[in-house]
Motif scaffolding. Structure first.
Motif, short mmCIF file in Angstrom:
data_model
loop_
_atom_site.label_atom_id
_atom_site.label_comp_id
_atom_site.label_asym_id
_atom_site.label_seq_id
_atom_site.Cartn_x
_atom_site.Cartn_y
_atom_site.Cartn_z
N TYR A 215 65.04 10.31 -18.89
CA TYR A 215 65.53 8.94 -18.77
C TYR A 215 65.08 8.08 -19.93
CZ TYR A 215 66.27 10.67 -14.07
OH TYR A 215 66.67 11.43 -13.01
N TRP A 216 65.92 7.16 -20.28
CA TRP A 216 65.55 6.07 -21.17
C TRP A 216 65.29 4.86 -20.31
CZ3 TRP A 216 68.94 5.82 -26.23
CH2 TRP A 216 68.70 6.98 -26.98
N LEU A 217 64.11 4.27 -20.50
CA LEU A 217 63.75 3.05 -19.77
C LEU A 217 63.99 1.86 -20.70
CD1 LEU A 217 62.38 1.46 -17.44
CD2 LEU A 217 60.18 1.99 -18.53
N VAL A 218 64.84 0.94 -20.27
CA VAL A 218 65.16 -0.25 -21.06
C VAL A 218 64.62 -1.47 -20.34
CG1 VAL A 218 66.96 -1.57 -22.22
CG2 VAL A 218 67.26 0.89 -21.87
N LEU A 219 63.80 -2.25 -21.03
CA LEU A 219 63.17 -3.44 -20.46
C LEU A 219 63.73 -4.67 -21.16
CD1 LEU A 219 59.45 -2.20 -20.47
CD2 LEU A 219 61.14 -1.98 -18.63
N PHE A 220 64.21 -5.63 -20.38
CA PHE A 220 64.74 -6.88 -20.92
C PHE A 220 63.69 -7.97 -20.72
CE2 PHE A 220 68.36 -4.26 -19.91
CZ PHE A 220 69.21 -4.45 -20.99
N VAL A 221 63.24 -8.58 -21.81
CA VAL A 221 62.13 -9.54 -21.76
C VAL A 221 62.46 -10.76 -22.61
CG1 VAL A 221 60.46 -7.68 -21.40
CG2 VAL A 221 60.94 -8.49 -23.72
N ASP A 222 61.69 -11.83 -22.41
CA ASP A 222 61.89 -13.05 -23.18
C ASP A 222 61.35 -12.94 -24.60
OD1 ASP A 222 63.05 -14.28 -20.97
OD2 ASP A 222 61.14 -15.05 -20.25
N ASP A 223 60.30 -12.14 -24.79
CA ASP A 223 59.67 -11.99 -26.10
C ASP A 223 59.71 -10.52 -26.51
OD1 ASP A 223 58.15 -12.11 -28.39
OD2 ASP A 223 56.24 -12.43 -27.38
N PRO A 224 60.86 -10.03 -26.98
CA PRO A 224 60.98 -8.60 -27.30
C PRO A 224 60.04 -8.15 -28.41
CG PRO A 224 62.94 -9.81 -28.01
CD PRO A 224 62.14 -10.74 -27.17
N GLU A 225 59.77 -9.03 -29.37
CA GLU A 225 58.89 -8.62 -30.47
C GLU A 225 57.46 -8.37 -29.97
OE1 GLU A 225 57.30 -10.21 -34.83
OE2 GLU A 225 58.85 -11.32 -33.73
N GLY A 226 56.93 -9.34 -29.22
CA GLY A 226 55.57 -9.18 -28.71
C GLY A 226 55.46 -8.03 -27.72
N MET A 227 56.41 -7.93 -26.80
CA MET A 227 56.37 -6.84 -25.82
C MET A 227 56.61 -5.50 -26.50
SD MET A 227 55.62 -7.88 -22.78
CE MET A 227 56.33 -6.70 -21.63
N GLY A 228 57.42 -5.51 -27.56
CA GLY A 228 57.65 -4.26 -28.28
C GLY A 228 56.37 -3.72 -28.88
N ARG A 229 55.51 -4.60 -29.34
CA ARG A 229 54.23 -4.15 -29.92
C ARG A 229 53.34 -3.54 -28.84
NH1 ARG A 229 52.29 -9.45 -32.93
NH2 ARG A 229 50.38 -8.23 -33.22
N ILE A 230 53.36 -4.12 -27.64
CA ILE A 230 52.58 -3.55 -26.55
C ILE A 230 53.14 -2.19 -26.14
CG2 ILE A 230 51.84 -3.88 -24.16
CD1 ILE A 230 51.83 -6.87 -24.67
N VAL A 231 54.48 -2.08 -26.07
CA VAL A 231 55.10 -0.80 -25.72
C VAL A 231 54.79 0.25 -26.78
CG1 VAL A 231 57.32 0.38 -25.47
CG2 VAL A 231 56.90 -1.77 -24.26
N ASP A 232 54.81 -0.15 -28.06
CA ASP A 232 54.46 0.79 -29.13
C ASP A 232 53.05 1.34 -28.94
OD1 ASP A 232 56.91 0.50 -30.32
OD2 ASP A 232 56.23 -0.95 -31.83
N ALA A 233 52.14 0.46 -28.49
CA ALA A 233 50.75 0.88 -28.35
C ALA A 233 50.50 1.69 -27.08
CB ALA A 233 49.84 -0.36 -28.35
N TYR A 234 51.18 1.34 -25.97
CA TYR A 234 50.84 1.94 -24.70
C TYR A 234 52.00 2.62 -23.98
CZ TYR A 234 46.68 -0.77 -25.53
OH TYR A 234 45.55 -1.28 -26.09
N GLY A 235 53.15 2.65 -24.64
CA GLY A 235 54.29 3.32 -24.02
C GLY A 235 54.02 4.78 -23.74
N GLY A 236 53.30 5.44 -24.64
CA GLY A 236 52.99 6.86 -24.43
C GLY A 236 52.17 7.09 -23.17
N ALA A 237 51.23 6.19 -22.90
CA ALA A 237 50.40 6.33 -21.70
C ALA A 237 51.25 6.12 -20.45
CB ALA A 237 49.24 5.33 -21.74
N ILE A 238 52.17 5.16 -20.49
CA ILE A 238 53.05 4.92 -19.35
C ILE A 238 53.94 6.14 -19.11
CG2 ILE A 238 54.95 3.50 -18.47
CD1 ILE A 238 53.76 1.16 -20.07
#
Length: 281
Positions: A215-238
């Protein structure tokens, strides 16, 4: 090696003071919503009424002089602006219960204050979705784009997002930090993609292959740039935690939320997760 919780705190701080303040405001807003719903859980329509007439909230240090042995201890006040006398009456009658609910939601406050909203404050709504637009917690209309590879039945996708919620809590270790992340998600989509891979049970030399659900998980957020940095850092753990729970997430993508998604939240503290509504269901 720093923990995930410490790393997330540092990363949020790196987003800058404005983004960090916005994250704190959003967390406090959702904690207030949860506390109101907890207080009036036997009369949910009253809880919605209080939220609909809440114009703003604040947390501030109590600067009033005090006497007694604990006069030097810091005390914190949770303030609520309400534009409807009936809402203030309800909060007045239930303020002790609401204060306990706020504390149960993780807000370390000592006193509850409620004030009438005046002038321009009356034009503001902390939860505008309760008075106009889609209902709170519902899913808005998704942005135009490519059709998903496959559209799930809504109840199946909801169960998949519940796994994502659990995986996020496990990955971040600290439940408050996990919800600081989850509460930013206005809409969430799980798109199934079929990959043909060697079987795990058979020999790789026998040439057997099978379809595995990814599956591809797509998240819609108000601050995609900031949340993208968090996903880059911790997406693998999720993704790793989700795989342990039986959900194979191949990629996590972050997209900007649309205006129709204002006030929506896919991940609920109580109850099932709410996938973004799409055509084809």
């Amino acid at each position: 090696m720093q923990s995930l919780a410490t790393g997330l705190s540092a990363l949020v701080a790196d987003l800058g003071p404005e983004a960090a303040a916005a994250l704190r405001r959003s967390r406090n807003k959702e904690r207030y919503r949860a506390a109101v719903e907890r207080t009036w859980r036997a009369r949910p329509e009253v809880g919605r009424f209080v939220l609909a007439h809440t114009n703003g909230i604040y947390i501030a240090r109590d600067e009033r002089p005090r006497k007694g042995p604990d006069k030097h201890r810091e005390r914190w006040v949770f303030g609520i602006y309400l534009d409807e006398p009936a809402a203030r009456t309800e909060v007045d009658a239930w303020q002790a219960v609401l204060l306990q609910a706020l504390q149960a939601e993780g807000l370390t406050v000592d006193e509850l204050r409620f004030l009438p909203a005046k002038w321009d404050m009356r034009k503001r709504k902390l939860f505008p979705e309760l008075t106009e637009g889609p209902a709170a917690g519902g899913a808005g209309t998704g942005p135009a784009g490519k059709a998903p590879v496959r559209v799930w039945r809504e109840e199946d996708e909801s169960r998949g997002l519940d796994i994502v919620k659990t995986a996020t809590c496990l990955a971040f270790e600290d439940i408050d930090l996990a919800w600081a992340f989850l509460e930013q998600v206005r809409g969430a989509v799980l798109d199934e993609v079929l990959l043909r891979e060697p079987t795990e049970t058979g020999s790789r030399r026998d040439g057997k292959i099978q379809d595995k659900k990814n599956y591809w998980l797509v998240l819609f957020v108000d601050d995609p740039e900031g949340m993208g940095r968090i996903v880059d850092a911790y997406g693998g753990a999720i993704r790793s935690q989700a795989r342990r729970l039986g959900l194979r997430i191949r990629k996590i993508a972050v997209r900007p939320a649309t205006p129709e998604m204002a006030g929506c939240h896919s991940f609920q503290r109580q109850g099932r997760s709410l996938p973004l509504k799409r055509e084809g269901r």
